[in-house]
Design a protein around this motif. Sequence first.
Motif, PDB file in Angstrom:
ATOM      1  N   PRO A  11      36.547  -3.369  19.204  1.00 13.54           N
ATOM      2  CA  PRO A  11      37.760  -3.861  18.558  1.00 13.54           C
ATOM      3  C   PRO A  11      37.620  -5.237  17.900  1.00 13.54           C
ATOM      4  O   PRO A  11      36.924  -6.114  18.419  1.00 13.54           O
ATOM      5  CB  PRO A  11      38.768  -3.925  19.714  1.00 13.54           C
ATOM      6  CG  PRO A  11      37.949  -3.941  20.947  1.00 13.54           C
ATOM      7  CD  PRO A  11      36.718  -3.141  20.645  1.00 13.54           C
ATOM      8  N   ASN A  12      38.285  -5.344  16.777  1.00 18.20           N
ATOM      9  CA  ASN A  12      38.413  -6.593  15.997  1.00 18.20           C
ATOM     10  C   ASN A  12      37.146  -6.979  15.243  1.00 18.20           C
ATOM     11  O   ASN A  12      37.168  -7.937  14.478  1.00 18.20           O
ATOM     12  CB  ASN A  12      38.881  -7.765  16.895  1.00 18.20           C
ATOM     13  CG  ASN A  12      40.214  -7.471  17.533  1.00 18.20           C
ATOM     14  OD1 ASN A  12      41.175  -7.138  16.845  1.00 18.20           O
ATOM     15  ND2 ASN A  12      40.295  -7.542  18.851  1.00 18.20           N
ATOM     16  N   ASN A  14      35.957  -5.263  12.917  1.00 16.62           N
ATOM     17  CA  ASN A  14      36.268  -4.943  11.516  1.00 16.62           C
ATOM     18  C   ASN A  14      36.822  -6.161  10.780  1.00 16.62           C
ATOM     19  O   ASN A  14      36.782  -6.212   9.551  1.00 16.62           O
ATOM     20  CB  ASN A  14      37.274  -3.779  11.435  1.00 16.62           C
ATOM     21  CG  ASN A  14      38.537  -4.045  12.224  1.00 16.62           C
ATOM     22  OD1 ASN A  14      38.468  -4.430  13.390  1.00 16.62           O
ATOM     23  ND2 ASN A  14      39.685  -3.850  11.611  1.00 16.62           N
ATOM     24  N   GLN A  51      32.527   1.594  13.758  1.00 16.33           N
ATOM     25  CA  GLN A  51      33.425   0.610  14.409  1.00 16.33           C
ATOM     26  C   GLN A  51      34.724   1.301  14.774  1.00 16.33           C
ATOM     27  O   GLN A  51      35.230   2.122  14.008  1.00 16.33           O
ATOM     28  CB  GLN A  51      33.714  -0.553  13.450  1.00 16.33           C
ATOM     29  CG  GLN A  51      34.497  -1.719  14.066  1.00 16.33           C
ATOM     30  CD  GLN A  51      36.015  -1.536  14.050  1.00 16.33           C
ATOM     31  OE1 GLN A  51      36.548  -0.825  13.193  1.00 16.33           O
ATOM     32  NE2 GLN A  51      36.709  -2.150  14.990  1.00 16.33           N
ATOM     33  N   SER A  52      35.261   0.964  15.947  1.00 12.39           N
ATOM     34  CA  SER A  52      36.591   1.457  16.306  1.00 12.39           C
ATOM     35  C   SER A  52      37.340   0.418  17.125  1.00 12.39           C
ATOM     36  O   SER A  52      36.738  -0.310  17.922  1.00 12.39           O
ATOM     37  CB  SER A  52      36.490   2.748  17.125  1.00 12.39           C
ATOM     38  OG  SER A  52      37.792   3.183  17.470  1.00 12.39           O
ATOM     39  N   ASN A  53      38.654   0.399  16.926  1.00  9.11           N
ATOM     40  CA  ASN A  53      39.519  -0.442  17.753  1.00  9.11           C
ATOM     41  C   ASN A  53      39.990   0.311  18.992  1.00  9.11           C
ATOM     42  O   ASN A  53      40.708  -0.250  19.822  1.00  9.11           O
ATOM     43  CB  ASN A  53      40.722  -0.925  16.934  1.00  9.11           C
ATOM     44  CG  ASN A  53      40.289  -1.871  15.833  1.00  9.11           C
ATOM     45  OD1 ASN A  53      39.369  -2.665  16.012  1.00  9.11           O
ATOM     46  ND2 ASN A  53      40.945  -1.790  14.684  1.00  9.11           N
ATOM     47  N   SER A  54      39.583   1.576  19.110  1.00  9.02           N
ATOM     48  CA  SER A  54      40.096   2.425  20.183  1.00  9.02           C
ATOM     49  C   SER A  54      39.031   2.705  21.243  1.00  9.02           C
ATOM     50  O   SER A  54      37.932   3.196  20.941  1.00  9.02           O
ATOM     51  CB  SER A  54      40.586   3.740  19.558  1.00  9.02           C
ATOM     52  OG  SER A  54      40.472   4.789  20.482  1.00  9.02           O
TER      53      SER A  54
END
Length: 149
Positions: A11-12, A14, A51-54
């Motif tokens: 997360p973040n 990005n 990339q993932s925030n999850s």
Amino acid sequence: MPPKILVLNGPNLNALGRREPAVYGSVTLADIESGCQKAARDAGYALDFRQSNSEGELVGWIQEAMENTAAVIINAAAYSHTSVAIHDALRLLDIPVVEVHLSNIYQREAFRHHSHVSAVAQGVICGFGAHGYVLAIEAVARLHNTKAS
Ligand code: DQA
């Protein structure tokens, strides 16, 4: 088809480039990806950079790495410090796992000093900014070459 390295970002990440430049500098995640693509190509690997925030999505991607993946490089970002689910998913893998952090987490707040990823990683690289990802790719290549010879 060359062997594949999966690079996962949490997360973040990005928001790199705009996020706390005093800590993370001006490098963007796209810059990091292109540096990784070059390093992987030079070392003879294909690269899958995500990339993932999850947390759940990251767990799913780690599970996918049980098939057709030669190594995982992971900057789980804040989930490094909180996620038993990511720790458990990484335990499913019998390929090299390298943990990366852009910043030196041990020079920062105490809550960043423990990572649930470290116990299941072959090694940890932190504090070298974007170059840490390139170092991780070189470490993976060295591990594979040592195993092969
Ligand atoms: C980070 C360090 C973590 O503590 C933080 O939550 C991040 C980025 C790093 O790359 O330095 O999001 O993983």
